[in-house]
Design an enzyme around this catalytic site. Structure first.
Site, PDB file in Angstrom:
ATOM      1  N   ASP A 167      -7.318   3.739  10.448  1.00 13.25           N
ATOM      2  CA  ASP A 167      -6.899   3.055   9.231  1.00 13.25           C
ATOM      3  C   ASP A 167      -8.041   3.239   8.231  1.00 13.25           C
ATOM      4  O   ASP A 167      -9.158   2.771   8.461  1.00 13.25           O
ATOM      5  CB  ASP A 167      -6.619   1.568   9.507  1.00 13.25           C
ATOM      6  CG  ASP A 167      -5.444   1.061   8.683  1.00 13.25           C
ATOM      7  OD1 ASP A 167      -5.191   1.634   7.602  1.00 13.25           O
ATOM      8  OD2 ASP A 167      -4.787   0.100   9.111  1.00 13.25           O
ATOM      9  N   ARG A 214       0.813  -1.209   0.000  1.00 20.98           N
ATOM     10  CA  ARG A 214       0.000   0.000   0.000  1.00 20.98           C
ATOM     11  C   ARG A 214       0.848   1.260   0.000  1.00 20.98           C
ATOM     12  O   ARG A 214       0.501   2.242  -0.633  1.00 20.98           O
ATOM     13  CB  ARG A 214      -0.883  -0.030   1.255  1.00 20.98           C
ATOM     14  CG  ARG A 214      -1.592   1.256   1.549  1.00 20.98           C
ATOM     15  CD  ARG A 214      -2.740   1.021   2.474  1.00 20.98           C
ATOM     16  NE  ARG A 214      -3.644   0.026   1.935  1.00 20.98           N
ATOM     17  CZ  ARG A 214      -4.378  -0.805   2.680  1.00 20.98           C
ATOM     18  NH1 ARG A 214      -4.305  -0.765   3.989  1.00 20.98           N
ATOM     19  NH2 ARG A 214      -5.173  -1.678   2.118  1.00 20.98           N
ATOM     20  N   CYS A 256      -8.228 -12.941  19.325  1.00 22.49           N
ATOM     21  CA  CYS A 256      -8.726 -11.694  19.901  1.00 22.49           C
ATOM     22  C   CYS A 256     -10.121 -11.444  19.356  1.00 22.49           C
ATOM     23  O   CYS A 256     -10.339 -11.505  18.142  1.00 22.49           O
ATOM     24  CB  CYS A 256      -7.840 -10.523  19.506  1.00 22.49           C
ATOM     25  SG  CYS A 256      -6.128 -10.734  19.971  1.00 22.49           S
TER      26      CYS A 256
END
Ligand SMILES: *Cc1c(COP(=O)(O)O)cnc(C)c1O
Length: 436
Positions: free
Chosen positions: A341, A123, A140
């Site tokens: 993000d 990216r 998680c």
């Protein structure tokens, strides 16, 4: 109190194995083998019991998003007050995970889209993300790659990994590779050694980073053997993932010390999670404990828009409030960068409280963390010079061979040599109208 294999951990181990020992408890493979993956075992080990109705809901949740908790992490749960417990909330399914909101996206960061070969997300101009492991020791509940959790618990073959390595080989602008997964430390030491050896053969690679949650959920993985293998491959940087000060146990601290003693710079990436660490006092304690253990808080993430995370999300204002409580109030290097993000794959965008409050000719007005408002007088005599990224100053002071890469994005708008005056998204209605 020393936490390593304390009384409650010993009694836990006894419920799992006839002759438990400290040696077994601290063996990471034993921990993985005994990971808690179903409700019966969870109830048996913690002494917590759920109603039939609750169990049904949990079962349904686990069917979509599987559960896996290491005995070590489980031993940190406060079984009296478990409903409010940050360890419990990060590891035990919540039926709210099944509530998908309209704004939720399966792959919000477009990691699968910005992927030239499988396993790689390229990216940014000079660095990339390389997923080398499919598995984690603890699942998680707030995982941003929740779409993949429990998918394939197999180790990617050398052939698969080689494809990623080949891409890096033929992409000379990549100088920094970030190994993630899954958890790269769940690979065998030998396998990881092989990956690092192959990567190190690539001349343009300057650093390798590894993202791992093992110091928080499986600290026994940080063995002397692993650490001496990593040391061979410097410069290696490790980013770990602690979200709450309670996770910094004696075992966790020992694992961090081993990594730091091996000369590995340590960073931490936390996720801002409702009901877990959405509190300035908890965050301040966390970052201070981290630096005490030679870990530099690196990022604080706004919780992503991945499916199944609705109940974990806070408003962005909560993150700003936390940053306001950290900047100036504690050591500068204990303050992480708060980032969102970008959904759709724009990468990490920093978000900050505002400190520059006004600006006049040659004078800026700033405020500090206490609320002091101050002026900074800018120079009257600063002489701007023209830089084409290969100007006299560049060549004189940096001795760069030829021009560096061209400016992109906002840096391009700021550049002297580039005539671009605006960045416009393609195919806006406004632009489409022009064509008619
Ligand atoms: C976070 C991330 C990186 C690394 O970004 P840094 O800001 O350099 O830590 C690289 N690639 C991808 C796809 C990422 O998500």
């Amino acid at each position: 109190m020393k936490e390593i294999y304390n009384k409650s951990q010993q009694s836990l181990a006894k419920k799992m194995e006839e002759n438990p020992s400290l040696k077994k408890w601290t063996d990471w493979k034993w921990q993985i083998k005994h990971s808690i993956k179903n409700l019966d075992t969870f109830e048996k080990l913690t002494g917590i019991s759920f109603s039939k109705k609750e169990r049904e809901k949990f079962e349904k949740t686990i069917q979509k998003f599987p559960m896996s908790i290491t005995p070590y992490y489980l031993s940190l749960i406060d079984s009296e007050e478990y409903k409010y417990d940050p360890i419990f909330k990060q590891s035990f399914p919540d039926p709210s995970e099944l509530k998908i909101q309209k704004a939720d996206i399966e792959d919000p960061l477009a990691e699968d889209t910005d992927s030239p070969v499988s396993g790689i997300t390229h990216r940014y101009p000079d660095r990339l993300l390389f997923l080398v492991s499919n598995t984690c020791s603890m699942y998680c509940r707030h995982c941003t790659r929740k779409r993949r959790v429990g998918d394939v618990d197999s180790v990617p073959s050398k052939k698969e990994v080689k494809k990623g390595i080949d891409y890096i080989k033929k992409t000379p602008e990549v100088r920094d590779v970030l190994l993630s997964g899954g958890d790269p430390f769940l690979l065998s030491t030998e396998y990881l050694d092989w990956i690092l050896t192959e990567l190190q053969k690539i001349p343009h690679l300057e650093i390798i980073r590894i993202g791992t949650r093992t110091p928080a959920v499986l600290p026994y993985r940080i063995t002397d053997n692993l650490v001496s293998m990593l040391k061979k491959h410097h410069p290696i940087w490790v980013n770990t993932h602690f979200n709450h000060p309670r996770e910094l146990t004696t075992s966790a601290k020992e694992s961090l010390a081993k990594l730091a003693d091996a000369g590995i710079p340590l960073g931490n990436q936390s996720v801002l999670l409702a009901g877990i660490n959405d509190c300035p006092r908890i965050m301040k304690k966390l970052v201070q404990k981290l630096v005490q253990n030679r870990v530099r808080p690196y990022y604080l993430y706004q919780c992503d828009l991945s499916e199944g995370l609705t109940h974990f999300r806070t408003p962005v204002s909560k993150g700003i409030e936390i940053m306001e409580n950290l900047i100036g109030h504690t050591s500068g290097f204990a303050v992480p960068r708060y980032v969102i993000d970008a959904p759709g794959g724009g990468g990490k965008i920093p978000v900050m409280p505002e400190y520059l409050i006004s600006w006049g000719t040659n004078k800026v007005i700033l405020r500090n963390y206490e609320g002091v408002i101050t002026t900074y007088k800018e120079p009257d005599s600063y002489e701007p010079y023209f830089c084409d990224r290969n100007c006299e100053e560049c060549t004189r002071n940096l001795k760069l061979e030829g021009a560096e890469e061209k400016a992109v994005g906002i840096a391009k708008l700021l550049a002297d040599y580039d005539k671009t005056i605006s960045l416009t998204p393609e195919h806006t209605e406004r632009v489409e109208r022009r064509k008619k």
